[in-house]
Design an enzyme around this catalytic site. Structure first.
Site, PDB file in Angstrom:
ATOM      1  N   GLY A 460       0.803  -1.212   0.000  1.00 13.06           N
ATOM      2  CA  GLY A 460       0.000   0.000   0.000  1.00 13.06           C
ATOM      3  C   GLY A 460       0.833   1.258   0.000  1.00 13.06           C
ATOM      4  O   GLY A 460       0.300   2.373   0.021  1.00 13.06           O
ATOM      5  N   THR A 461       2.158   1.110  -0.044  1.00 12.66           N
ATOM      6  CA  THR A 461       3.053   2.258   0.072  1.00 12.66           C
ATOM      7  C   THR A 461       3.334   2.938  -1.268  1.00 12.66           C
ATOM      8  O   THR A 461       3.865   4.043  -1.281  1.00 12.66           O
ATOM      9  CB  THR A 461       4.384   1.810   0.682  1.00 12.66           C
ATOM     10  OG1 THR A 461       4.910   0.723  -0.090  1.00 12.66           O
ATOM     11  CG2 THR A 461       4.195   1.330   2.113  1.00 12.66           C
ATOM     12  N   GLY A 502      12.877  -1.400   1.365  1.00 10.25           N
ATOM     13  CA  GLY A 502      12.372  -1.961   0.125  1.00 10.25           C
ATOM     14  C   GLY A 502      12.815  -1.230  -1.121  1.00 10.25           C
ATOM     15  O   GLY A 502      13.436  -1.817  -2.023  1.00 10.25           O
ATOM     16  N   GLY A 654       9.485   4.842   5.127  1.00  7.79           N
ATOM     17  CA  GLY A 654       8.280   4.240   5.689  1.00  7.79           C
ATOM     18  C   GLY A 654       8.191   4.287   7.200  1.00  7.79           C
ATOM     19  O   GLY A 654       7.091   4.337   7.752  1.00  7.79           O
ATOM     20  N   GLU A 655       9.330   4.273   7.885  1.00  3.89           N
ATOM     21  CA  GLU A 655       9.307   4.163   9.345  1.00  3.89           C
ATOM     22  C   GLU A 655       9.453   5.503  10.061  1.00  3.89           C
ATOM     23  O   GLU A 655       8.853   5.729  11.109  1.00  3.89           O
ATOM     24  CB  GLU A 655      10.452   3.249   9.822  1.00  3.89           C
ATOM     25  CG  GLU A 655      10.747   2.055   8.943  1.00  3.89           C
ATOM     26  CD  GLU A 655       9.810   0.891   9.149  1.00  3.89           C
ATOM     27  OE1 GLU A 655       9.038   0.918  10.114  1.00  3.89           O
ATOM     28  OE2 GLU A 655       9.858  -0.049   8.341  1.00  3.89           O
TER      29      GLU A 655
END
Length: 689
Positions: A460-461, A502, A654-655
């Site tokens: 979903g990113t 990723g 993301g984090e």
């Protein structure tokens, strides 16, 4: 230093390539994959926290029309490998935590399966269990796999001789991942081979884990995950639900088995963030320069399997100090197994230290930003290596200017608007750069398109979009000529979508394959030309300390009469190297910050230690931020490229959006009220003393 990829497509806010399919319902998630004549699985879960099963009466369940099979430890297939106790389900009569899978019903409809599961009668021999997490537990132990304790310089002397000290304990509660799509799997056996349509952050990691459990070669396990409805780390590795689905499919008579966890079941078997107790000690001189930094963390893990959150990691490298102490201790309890959750380590581990810095700034009579400026290290305190890029101070300065930091009251509790007390707070954020092994294949078709194959996952990113942009630039063509294929173990090996690794990992593999393709075939290849390769290791990874940094700013309003707390404004400024897609990047940043507001104000999994169960195990009582909770949340980033972070120059996003967010809100709440809350979440009762 790697040669950086040109950026014709990279950086622009390309719309999501999968967006139209998703809003039209045409993007198949795991449970929606078309399979013929499926059966539906509903698990039987233990209702004790520790003990063993004496008997299981399945007669009533088996007699229900539509029931095909009932699995228990007495008739389930034997697994080839039971080394992982979390995944070794239905192999014996032992129970290690409440909610453990002890059986399963296969039926023609999910409703029949659920009803039948409720008819299974289990007789237990319960043992006295321990599910009570507390920092003074008499049997704390060192983790087996966490980073070792850190002792640099003479912490005790540095702390004892400091002019100013902070010595406080901070806590974060257990939190559960709740992606929109629950964990779902379809399992199918054909000719001795296993196909899994799974909601996972990594198809190849699932294959690697599941194959030995069933005594299969990796090539005998086919995993597909084309679209995932969120994961936040909980889908970063397979949990027992995947094993149960595959096991049940062995007893289905050749029919595929569908298994979707309910929201309540996810609180038992899909992992969670461990609670932490953080004893933080800071020592500084009168000018605010730190002479000692100490953090002793206590966390919980399951007695059946260790998982250690690396909460002390940021304390090892965040600020300059000649004396440092970091320790982790685990409390082994009869509870479900903790696992990854967004920003593991850094997210909970930055809460205590960043609030403690706010307390130190007050003790020294300094602005919290100025205290951080005075303790900026020249090199990485943990390794002594130079940073590839460390722009924390630029993030703090940019954020202060944009957020209106000059309006902050020096004395807490002085800014009132009506019956609302208003305050501003700040905290730093960091997350390490990680790049993992991946492979990619590039091939050319007669229609002039390039197919790029890599077994990555888009949870979903925006991976469908960003890898298309990277591929286009790497091959020197427009994005519409790229045909991306991801989410399948039939494609080249790719690492998990986790740890903000990723895009850097997969992008490097794609660039390597594209470079080799162009070197071999030029810009006018023949149809059918193809190349598959992996990215070479970059020596800069060993020569430099690589981290992303950020600054979180929060405005908090606390009602003077009710203690109600609101976050009307939040700003994050980030340094994360090159941004691949401005649209999806902003979505990731503000998504992390939104999750951080939830951590600050709402999220808390409440354990009833008498029964070993989480009592608020649904959305009715476990609150995550809704529209009414989130007002003005914005994210910006520095315009930069990290030349040492591989051919993309990007470090991952993301984090880091969640890291520091809760501390910023907590610091703002103190500035608003003068009440220092050191235990999350920040609920209204804590401001009514």
């Amino acid at each position: 230093m790697s040669e950086l990829l040109p950026s014709a497509e990279i950086g622009r806010p390309m719309v999501r390539q999968d967006g139209v399919a998703k809003v039209r319902g045409a993007a198949p998630y795991a449970f929606e994959q078309p399979v013929e004549n499926p059966l539906y699985l509903h698990p039987v879960q233990s209702t004790i926290a520790l003990g063993c099963i004496i008997s299981m009466d399945t007669a009533a369940a088996e007699a229900l029309p539509g029931v095909v099979a009932v699995l228990t430890h007495e008739n389930a297939p034997k697994l080839a490998n039971t080394d992982d106790s979390e995944l070794a389900i239905l192999q014996g009569h032992e129970v290690g935590f409440r909610g453990q899978f002890i059986g399963a019903v296969l039926a023609e409809t999910p409703e029949i399966a659920r009803q039948a599961a409720s008819l299974v009668v289990v007789d237990y021999e319960a043992e006295e269990h321990d599910a009570d997490f507390r920092a003074d537990h008499p049997e704390l132990s060192k983790p087996e796999e966490a980073s070792p304790d850190t002792f640099e310089g003479d912490f005790d002397e540095g702390f004892a001789s400091a002019s100013k000290t902070v010595d406080q304990t901070y806590t974060t509660p257990p939190e559960h991942n709740n992606p929109m799509e629950p964990h779902t799997t379809i399992a199918l056996w054909e000719d001795g081979e296993l196909t899994l349509y799974d909601s996972t952050q990594g198809v190849h990691p699932v294959r690697k884990t599941i194959a030995p459990i069933f005594g299969l070669d990796p090539e005998q396990v086919h995993v597909v995950a084309l679209h995932i409805g969120g994961g936040f780390g909980s889908k970063g590795l397979p949990h027992a639900n995947v094993v149960l689905a595959a096991m049940a499919a062995q007893r289905s008579g050749g029919r595929p088995v569908k298994f979707a966890l309910t929201r309540q079941q996810m609180f038992s078997v899909a992992g969670y963030r461990t609670p932490t107790v953080q004893h933080v000690r800071l020592g500084a001189d009168d000018g605010g320069r730190l002479s000692a930094i100490g953090m002793d963390v206590v966390e919980q893990t399951s007695r059946i399997k260790e998982f250690a959150e690396q909460s002390g990691g940021p304390t090892r490298m965040m600020y300059a100090s000649p004396n440092r102490r970091v320790t982790h201790r685990l409390e082994r309890l009869d509870v479900p197994v903790p696992s990854w959750m967004r920003g593991p380590g850094e997210c909970p581990g930055m809460f205590g230290p960043e609030v403690a810095l706010d307390e130190m700034a007050e003790a020294c009579g300094l602005d919290p930003i100025e205290l951080r400026v005075r303790n900026e290290p020249e090199t990485d305190p943990e390794t002594g290596k130079p940073y590839s890029s460390r722009k924390l101070l630029q993030c703090l300065a940019e954020g202060a200017q944009r957020f209106g930091w000059e309006r902050r009251s020096v004395r807490p509790g002085q800014w009132m608007e009506g019956r609302w007390r208003v305050g501003l707070g700040v905290a730093s954020a960091t997350y390490p750069f990680i790049r993992q092994f991946s492979e990619a294949k590039v091939s050319y078709s007669a229609d002039g398109s390039y197919a790029v194959h890599i077994g990555a996952a888009d949870l979903g990113t925006g991976t469908w979009t960003t890898l298309t942009q990277i591929s286009a630039d790497a091959l020197g063509v427009a994005a519409h000529r790229i045909r991306l294929e991801i989410g399948d173990t039939a494609l080249p090996v790719a690492s998990v979508a986790g740890g903000s690794s990723g895009t850097a990992s997969w992008g490097a593999a794609i660039i390597a394959a594209a470079d080799e393709f162009r070197a071999k075939f030029g810009d006018e290849p023949d149809p059918g030309a193809e190349v598959q390769t992996s990215a070479p290791r970059d020596p800069a990874m060993k020569e430099y300390a690589m981290h992303s940094f950020g600054a979180q700013f929060a405005e908090v309003r606390v009602n003077a009469d009710t203690g109600e707390i609101r976050v009307p404004r939040m700003l994050g400024v980030f340094s994360a190297g090159r941004i691949i897609n401005a649209r999806t990047a902003r979505s990731q940043f503000i998504g992390g910050m939104t999750m951080g507001i939830g951590m600050a104000l709402h999220e808390q999994s409440v354990m009833d230690a008498r029964f070993g169960s989480i009592v608020n195990h649904d959305f009715a009582e476990y609150h995550i931020p809704a529209n009414a909770d989130i007002a003005d949340v914005d994210a910006v980033w520095l315009d930069e490229v990290d030349p040492f972070a591989g051919p993309l120059g990007a470090r991952g996003i993301g984090e880091i959006g969640i890291v520091g967010a809760a501390a910023a809100v907590a610091n703002a709440s103190y500035n608003a009220t003068g009440i220092r809350v050191r235990d999350l979440p920040l609920t209204a009762d804590k401001f009514l003393d």
